[in-house]
Design an enzyme around this catalytic site. Structure first.
Site, PDB file in Angstrom:
ATOM      1  N   HIS A 159       0.863  -1.182   0.000  1.00 23.99           N
ATOM      2  CA  HIS A 159       0.000   0.000   0.000  1.00 23.99           C
ATOM      3  C   HIS A 159       0.894   1.225   0.000  1.00 23.99           C
ATOM      4  CE1 HIS A 159      -3.786   2.225   0.798  1.00 23.99           C
ATOM      5  NE2 HIS A 159      -2.941   3.103   1.323  1.00 23.99           N
ATOM      6  N   CYS A 160       0.713   2.099  -0.988  1.00 23.81           N
ATOM      7  CA  CYS A 160       1.559   3.283  -1.127  1.00 23.81           C
ATOM      8  C   CYS A 160       0.748   4.530  -0.786  1.00 23.81           C
ATOM      9  CB  CYS A 160       2.098   3.385  -2.551  1.00 23.81           C
ATOM     10  SG  CYS A 160       3.135   4.842  -2.824  1.00 23.81           S
ATOM     11  N   PRO A 161       1.104   5.242   0.287  1.00 27.03           N
ATOM     12  CA  PRO A 161       0.347   6.451   0.634  1.00 27.03           C
ATOM     13  C   PRO A 161       0.500   7.565  -0.393  1.00 27.03           C
ATOM     14  CG  PRO A 161       2.287   6.239   2.018  1.00 27.03           C
ATOM     15  CD  PRO A 161       2.176   4.960   1.255  1.00 27.03           C
ATOM     16  N   ASN A 164      -2.151   6.979  -2.579  1.00 28.26           N
ATOM     17  CA  ASN A 164      -3.383   6.754  -1.823  1.00 28.26           C
ATOM     18  C   ASN A 164      -4.117   5.509  -2.314  1.00 28.26           C
ATOM     19  OD1 ASN A 164      -5.395   7.328   0.104  1.00 28.26           O
ATOM     20  ND2 ASN A 164      -6.637   8.408  -1.409  1.00 28.26           N
ATOM     21  N   ASN A 165      -3.392   4.434  -2.483  1.00 33.20           N
ATOM     22  CA  ASN A 165      -4.012   3.198  -2.962  1.00 33.20           C
ATOM     23  C   ASN A 165      -3.043   2.041  -2.786  1.00 33.20           C
ATOM     24  OD1 ASN A 165      -5.961   1.555  -4.054  1.00 33.20           O
ATOM     25  ND2 ASN A 165      -5.820   2.362  -6.134  1.00 33.20           N
TER      26      ASN A 165
END
EC number: 2.3.1.225
Length: 308
Positions: A159-161, A164-165
């Site tokens: 999950h990559c902030p 945002n996904n």
């Protein structure tokens, strides 16, 4: 023991289901078709802040390159060529970012671990399938639960902030393009900064920019720091993603040292699977498959995502 002879384990584990076995029922098909018509978006405060910061930093870099370095230049073709190249890279990077953020990464429908759905799978008696206790879904092979998206994601890498996904089966291509274009634009900005410093030192600081010398130095120094940080981060992520695709192994599977229960694809087969089709310039195009969707606001319960 289930009446149908199937055993359903309420644990997070790799299931015996494969991608070809799941979601064959009419209800699941209609659910997937409905999801395809709506844009995916995660309502996570940290992720939204990081995504906005990404856009602001790219816009800042474009402002410095255009208004501090290129427009004041006396070399017309130098300004035009570099302006076109940098702005094209910036547009491609932001487009890839949007496609990564607004594309369903491969979410498994919630609450499909029902008796009716299990019967529709037509599994052999005694065969074990696995249920995620957090989102009450039957987990396909290589799916993992994301605590931020609150969904199980097929082939979840991480999950990559900043986007945002989650990065998963359906949006990994756009994430790879995002990291590549940000790395290229960062290198281009660093080269332009170096040339600008040389030009200002050899000539007059008051003539090499429309801004005052102190303002020019501050803007260029911040752009250099941003370019170095962005290039380091995105270049490492790009290399990691390509390595994972070629080895047909997600980052989660690598960190957990999971033994593959699937037949690994060859390197080029993995690349073609992620980017679609044989090698071509279309691999570099983040707009492939894009179509405008009708705005449709819809409230959803039990999840952080909404669709438009």
């Amino acid at each position: 023991m289930q009446p149908s002879g199937h055993r359903l384990r309420d644990i997070e584990h790799h299931p015996l289901l494969t991608d070809s076995d799941n979601y064959d029922s009419a209800s699941s098909s209609s659910s997937d078709a409905d999801m395809a018509d709506r844009v995916w978006f995660i309502r996570d405060g940290c992720g939204m802040v990081c995504a906005v910061m990404t856009w602001l930093l790219v816009v800042y870099a474009d402002f410095v390159v255009t208004f501090v370095m290129l427009l004041p230049s006396k070399d017309f073709w130098y300004s035009v060529v570099n302006g076109v190249i940098f702005n094209c890279l910036a547009v491609l990077a932001l487009s890839s970012h949007l496609r990564t953020m607004l594309t369903d990464p491969g979410a498994v429908p919630k609450g499909n671990a029902t008796k009716e759905y299990m019967e529709s799978l037509q599994l052999k008696p005694g065969e074990v399938i696995y249920k995620c206790p957090k989102c009450c879904c039957i987990k396909p092979e290589r799916a993992h639960h994301c605590s931020i998206c609150k969904r199980c994601i097929r082939k979840m890498d991480h999950h990559c902030p900043w986007v945002n996904n989650c990065v998963g089966e359906k949006n990994q291509r756009f994430f790879v393009l995002f990291t590549m274009y940000i790395a290229l634009s960062s290198v281009h900005a660093l080269i332009l900064c170096g040339l600008q410093f040389i030009s200002c030192v050899q000539g007059q600081w008051t003539e090499c920019s429309d801004f005052s010398p102190p303002i020019t130095v501050i803007l260029l120094v911040f752009l250099c720091l941003e370019g170095l940080l962005f290039f380091t981060f995105t270049a490492v992520m790009f290399g990691t993603q390509i390595h994972s695709i070629c080895n047909d192994e997600t980052e989660i599977e690598r960190l957990k040292s999971e033994k593959p229960t699937w037949e690994r694809r060859l390197r080029w087969e993995g690349m073609k699977s992620v980017f679609g089709g044989p090698p071509s310039l279309l691999w570099m195009n983040p707009f492939v498959g894009f179509r405008f969707r009708r705005l449709q606001m819809r409230a959803r319960k039990g999840g952080p995502e909404f669709s438009v």
